[in-house]
Design a protein around this motif. Structure first.
Motif, PDB file in Angstrom:
ATOM      1  N   HIS A 180     106.140 -57.457  60.659  1.00  0.00           N
ATOM      2  CA  HIS A 180     106.106 -55.981  60.317  1.00  0.00           C
ATOM      3  C   HIS A 180     107.478 -55.591  59.832  1.00  0.00           C
ATOM      4  N   ASP A 181     108.423 -56.460  59.289  1.00  0.00           N
ATOM      5  CA  ASP A 181     109.531 -56.333  58.775  1.00  0.00           C
ATOM      6  C   ASP A 181     109.003 -56.044  57.595  1.00  0.00           C
ATOM      7  N   ILE A 182     108.249 -56.132  56.712  1.00  0.00           N
ATOM      8  CA  ILE A 182     107.889 -56.107  55.763  1.00  0.00           C
ATOM      9  C   ILE A 182     108.019 -54.720  54.754  1.00  0.00           C
ATOM     10  N   PRO A 183     107.841 -53.631  55.586  1.00  0.00           N
ATOM     11  CA  PRO A 183     107.809 -52.496  55.448  1.00  0.00           C
ATOM     12  C   PRO A 183     109.293 -52.059  54.707  1.00  0.00           C
ATOM     13  N   LYS A 184     110.238 -52.562  55.802  1.00  0.00           N
ATOM     14  CA  LYS A 184     111.143 -51.984  55.898  1.00  0.00           C
ATOM     15  C   LYS A 184     111.669 -52.696  54.657  1.00  0.00           C
ATOM     16  N   LEU A 185     112.129 -54.124  53.784  1.00  0.00           N
ATOM     17  CA  LEU A 185     112.201 -55.061  52.657  1.00  0.00           C
ATOM     18  C   LEU A 185     111.883 -53.982  51.574  1.00  0.00           C
ATOM     19  N   LEU A 186     110.582 -53.399  52.140  1.00  0.00           N
ATOM     20  CA  LEU A 186     109.148 -52.329  50.608  1.00  0.00           C
ATOM     21  C   LEU A 186     110.862 -51.483  50.080  1.00  0.00           C
ATOM     22  N   ASP A 187     110.982 -50.547  51.741  1.00  0.00           N
ATOM     23  CA  ASP A 187     112.339 -49.932  51.603  1.00  0.00           C
ATOM     24  C   ASP A 187     113.178 -49.453  50.166  1.00  0.00           C
ATOM     25  N   ASN A 188     113.630 -50.993  51.122  1.00  0.00           N
ATOM     26  CA  ASN A 188     115.280 -50.698  50.315  1.00  0.00           C
ATOM     27  C   ASN A 188     114.666 -51.774  49.417  1.00  0.00           C
ATOM     28  N   ILE A 189     113.603 -52.143  48.086  1.00  0.00           N
ATOM     29  CA  ILE A 189     113.288 -52.307  46.874  1.00  0.00           C
ATOM     30  C   ILE A 189     113.075 -51.166  46.345  1.00  0.00           C
ATOM     31  N   LYS A 190     112.837 -49.959  46.668  1.00  0.00           N
ATOM     32  CA  LYS A 190     112.044 -48.274  46.821  1.00  0.00           C
ATOM     33  C   LYS A 190     113.440 -48.049  45.956  1.00  0.00           C
ATOM     34  N   ASP A 191     114.393 -48.476  47.266  1.00  0.00           N
ATOM     35  CA  ASP A 191     115.873 -48.074  46.473  1.00  0.00           C
ATOM     36  C   ASP A 191     116.530 -47.992  45.306  1.00  0.00           C
ATOM     37  N   GLY A 192     116.131 -49.116  45.024  1.00  0.00           N
ATOM     38  CA  GLY A 192     116.646 -50.083  43.505  1.00  0.00           C
ATOM     39  C   GLY A 192     117.214 -50.757  43.582  1.00  0.00           C
ATOM     40  N   TYR A 193     116.842 -51.749  44.829  1.00  0.00           N
ATOM     41  CA  TYR A 193     117.681 -53.260  45.166  1.00  0.00           C
ATOM     42  C   TYR A 193     116.672 -53.959  44.504  1.00  0.00           C
TER      43      TYR A 193
END
Ligand code: UDP
Ligand code: MG
Length: 328
Positions: A104-117
């Motif tokens: 369930h933490d996967i969406p949170k990780l992806l949000d940060n990848i979207k932010d450019g990390y």
């Protein structure tokens, strides 16, 4: 690089028969509710239990799963690398099979990848492992690794991480270096972020590592330090040791002579004479090791294209042949 999916989920599995179905169900549940195309890659790292049988059955029932079976137990890093090599997603997410990490933490990780990390790393802020044996050595290790590598993370040991595939596929991993991916990846220059994630106690199966892991982590740390600082200029590392040895040798030789001429101290019975000779030999050795290491690193950089695993079978509904490296 062409990508077939938005996400690839890579999970190494070693004797996790009781966890496989639950793991798949939670992953499928989380992923199918998001707007990403994805594949789940489960790698059986030579399990001795029913894991592969369970994976085979599961693969026949579903469409978003790929299964790799390694010929023997190669270890967590080679298993992960096998999955990373055949993955076709633009973003790769790794996690453990035992559900200590929470999909369930996967969406949170992806949000940060979207932010450019480029790498988003889970931080088990509230860790559910035994206090003394695991948490304290791990805390010390994380401090030490952060300081030595210059990549500051609270939790190197958390496998739940998201990576841009173009970065992760460039990183060459051996031994147990999966713990150091952010540090090794920093060689190519990456933006890294750490986000707090859930952590659950292990319900089924056993941890595959004991306290001896601490010593292996220390050895790996020495290696990573070398890789980060000296990999492309080994003569600077060994040469420095050689020069220090020559200086000690020279000073000891002077002391020996001084004692001979001013105190009439016999050269052959003088321990400083031994030290001078010993360090002279050590210095020569270090310099020549440096020269050899320079040769070796040239061969390394020019690429042998060797693989650190050997695949037994792959179950997949796509044709994966061109992605696979059969060499071992
Ligand atoms: N694992 C593996 N090969 C091994 C050891 C472990 O594929 O030789 C997998 C294991 O099945 C799990 C993950 O690596 O999915 C982490 O292992 P474990 O949970 O035992 O580590 P811990 O959480 O205790 O650090
Ligand atoms: Mg675990």
């Amino acid at each position: 690089m062409e990508f077939k999916y938005d996400l690839s989920i890579v999970v190494p599995i070693y004797n996790e028969a009781e966890n496989i179905e639950r793991l798949y169900n939670v992953l499928h549940d989380v992923l199918s509710r998001m707007d990403y195309t994805y594949e789940i890659i489960l790698i059986d790292d030579g399990s001795g239990d029913d894991s592969y049988k369970k994976l085979e059955i599961l693969h026949n029932e579903v469409n978003d799963l790929k299964v790799i079976k390694l010929r023997k137990n190669f270890g967590q890093t080679p298993a992960m690398v096998a999955g990373i090599d055949i993955s076709q997603g633009e973003i790769i997410i790794t996690l453990d099979a035992d559900l200590q990490n929470d999909p369930h933490d996967i969406p949170k990780l992806l949000d940060n990848i979207k932010d450019g990390y480029d790498i988003v790393s889970g931080w088990r802020k509230n860790r559910k492992d035994k206090m003394l044996l695991r948490k304290i050595p791990s805390k010390i290790a994380n401090r030490l690794i952060s300081k030595i590598t210059g990549v500051h993370l609270h939790d190197y040991g958390c496998t739940l991480k998201a990576y841009r595939a173009c970065i992760l596929k460039q990183v060459k991993l051996y031994g147990e270096l999966h713990r150091f991916i952010p540090a090794v990846a920093s060689l190519v220059g990456v933006r890294i972020k750490e986000v707090p994630v859930n952590h659950h106690p292990r319900e089924f199966g056993e941890s595959k590592y004991g306290i001896s892991r601490t010593f292996r982590v220390i050895l790996d740390l020495i290696l990573v330090n070398y890789l980060l600082r000296y990999m492309h200029k080994p003569i600077h590392f060994f040469g420095k040791l050689g020069i220090i040895a020559f200086i000690i040798s020279f000073i000891s030789a002077l002391v020996t002579l001084w004692m001979k001429f001013y105190d009439d101290f016999d050269i052959t019975g003088n321990p400083f004479f031994m030290i001078a000779i010993l360090f002279m030999i050590a210095g020569v050795q270090a310099i020549f090791t440096g020269v050899l290491a320079e040769m070796i690193s040239r061969i390394y950089y020019e690429g042998l294209n060797k693989s650190i695993y050997s695949i037994d079978q792959i179950l997949s509904k796509d044709d994966l042949r061109e992605n696979i490296n059969y060499q071992s």
